[in-house]
Design an enzyme around this catalytic site. Structure first.
Site, PDB file in Angstrom:
ATOM      1  N   ASP A 164       0.845  -1.180   0.000  1.00  0.00           N
ATOM      2  CA  ASP A 164       0.000   0.000   0.000  1.00  0.00           C
ATOM      3  C   ASP A 164       0.887   1.238   0.000  1.00  0.00           C
ATOM      4  O   ASP A 164       2.082   1.149  -0.297  1.00  0.00           O
ATOM      5  CB  ASP A 164      -0.904  -0.024   1.240  1.00  0.00           C
ATOM      6  N   HIS A 198      -3.577   6.462   3.204  1.00  0.00           N
ATOM      7  CA  HIS A 198      -4.280   5.215   2.894  1.00  0.00           C
ATOM      8  C   HIS A 198      -3.651   4.009   3.586  1.00  0.00           C
ATOM      9  O   HIS A 198      -4.356   3.186   4.193  1.00  0.00           O
ATOM     10  CB  HIS A 198      -4.307   5.006   1.374  1.00  0.00           C
ATOM     11  N   SER A 347     -11.421  -0.753  -0.258  1.00  0.00           N
ATOM     12  CA  SER A 347     -10.062  -0.874   0.280  1.00  0.00           C
ATOM     13  C   SER A 347     -10.111  -1.351   1.725  1.00  0.00           C
ATOM     14  O   SER A 347      -9.345  -2.221   2.145  1.00  0.00           O
ATOM     15  CB  SER A 347      -9.354   0.486   0.257  1.00  0.00           C
TER      16      SER A 347
END
Length: 420
Positions: A164, A198, A347
């Site tokens: 990620d 994120h 996600s």
């Protein structure tokens, strides 16, 4: 209730972790070509320990000369390279003057006998949309009876590779949860990755510390994370972006590190190199969890890849592969500024399922990677018609995985059933 939760989040949030923008892949990657050259088996070469001295090994220098010659012959420049020993390859990034030239070079290089394979660079995007104060607000905590499951499995001994953007390892709810950190965007050899939005949010849902009187509890709070930065965000915010090369480097590292779970909260076009690496990861025992892309008609890659645990956030449409349903709205999690916030999107649905898979692998260490999907929820046979995502019954998943009843059990059953 929602505004009260937001107020509590604001009060809990604090500190500042500055995420610096990264420009390593800001150029137009449509000009990039990935060139694969065959490499001898790792055990037969002086670069077997490639992570340390790969670029100084004689074999690599010879292959690099070939790559430079091929690049020059097609009017391109050799930008960088990385070993892919899981596939017996070296991967080189060549840069053409424009996208059309890159496309022509791919077609020409495919017929060169020195080339194992060649493809265009592709782009991938993130798919965002107890004693811990915010635990009661965690949808999976209630739906999956995590309080009961954590009495039998917490993810201890399980390594989850989070491929990620960067993770804020110093966050109070993530401190000590990361066993290793690597940056495959800014520097091939960087041991620490810059913190970004994120990746930090995904990591918290998987493995935030439990019982520390702070924030949330991850689905698998005793799992250990490999923080593998293969995606980047402008100023640490917005949708995270990745590409074939950065993701391939991170997948290779996850394979070498023997990660039992690999989380891919991202989506993009089908990709040959990444497909091959995902297959090797699963063959070597890893469960690969990926987010369904709600923008893609086929659910996107890698969620659509055979054998991958695909996770959707709603059951509104049928998919041409087996997918699982997980909470995806108003999820409290760790934030890059050292606090906590609400997130939503597939996600984060995928991140929670990665945590649940870590619990299953803790409770049933012999559970084969290929059996993980059947443990989560039995589904239609391969080749059947499209179907809507399957709801996960975590208690039933534990029973199917082998350790017996762990939650939602009658007292008599609890006394008779062996526990982990």
């Amino acid at each position: 209730m929602r505004w009260l939760l937001l107020l509590l989040l604001a009060l809990l949030s604090g500190g500042a972790l500055a995420a610096q923008p990264d420009a390593s892949y800001d150029h137009d990657t449509s000009r990039d070509v990935l060139l694969m050259l065959r490499a001898p088996a790792a055990h037969a070469t002086p670069e077997a320990g490639y992570i340390g001295d790969y670029r100084n090994a004689p074999g690599h220098k010879a292959r690099a000369r070939i790559a430079r010659k091929l690049a020059a012959a097609h009017g391109m420049a050799l930008r960088t390279d990385w070993p892919m020993p899981a596939l017996g390859l070296d991967c080189y990034v060549l840069e053409a003057k424009d996208a059309q030239s890159a496309e022509q070079a791919v077609a020409s290089l495919a017929s060169d006998p020195r080339v194992e394979s060649v493809q265009s660079m592709q782009r991938f995007d993130s798919l965002a949309a107890g004693q811990d104060p915010l635990y009661p607000a965690q949808p999976a905590g209630v739906a999956w009876k995590l309080d009961e499951l954590h009495a039998f499995a917490t993810g201890r001994g399980v390594t989850v590779a989070v491929i990620d953007s960067g993770i804020a390892a110093s966050h109070a709810d993530l401190r000590g949860q990361i066993s290793e950190s690597r940056d495959f965007v800014a520097d091939d050899n960087a041991r620490r990755a810059i913190p970004e939005t994120h990746g930090t949010e995904v990591a918290g849902l998987i493995a935030a510390r439990a019982g520390n009187a702070l924030g949330i509890a991850g689905v698998a709070p005793d799992a250990r994370l490999l923080a593998l930065r293969a995606c980047w965000q402008a100023n640490g915010k917005g949708r995270a972006q990745c590409n074939t090369f950065t993701l391939a480097k991170a997948l290779q590292f996850a394979i070498d590190s023997r990660a039992q779970v690999i989380n891919l909260s991202l989506g993009g076009p089908r990709d040959v190199l990444l497909s091959r690496l995902v297959d090797v990861a699963m063959q070597r025992g890893a469960a690969v969890v990926a987010a369904v892309d709600p923008r893609a008609a086929d659910g996107g890659f890698p969620a659509s890849h055979p054998g991958v645990v695909a996770v959707a956030g709603d059951a509104s449409r049928a998919l041409p592969f087996r997918a699982f349903l997980a909470p995806a709205d108003a999820l409290p999690t760790t934030t890059v500024d050292g606090g906590w916030g609400l997130v939503g999107g597939t996600s984060f649905a995928a991140a929670q399922v990665s945590g649940l898979v870590a619990l299953l692998r803790d409770a049933a260490p012999r559970l084969r990677s290929a059996a993980v999907r059947d443990a989560l929820a039995p589904g239609p046979a391969l080749g059947s018609a499209a179907a809507r995502p399957l709801s996960i019954d975590a208690c039933a998943a534990f029973a199917r995985a082998g350790p017996g009843c762990a939650c939602g059990c009658r007292l008599a059953d609890a006394q008779e059933t062996p526990r982990h």
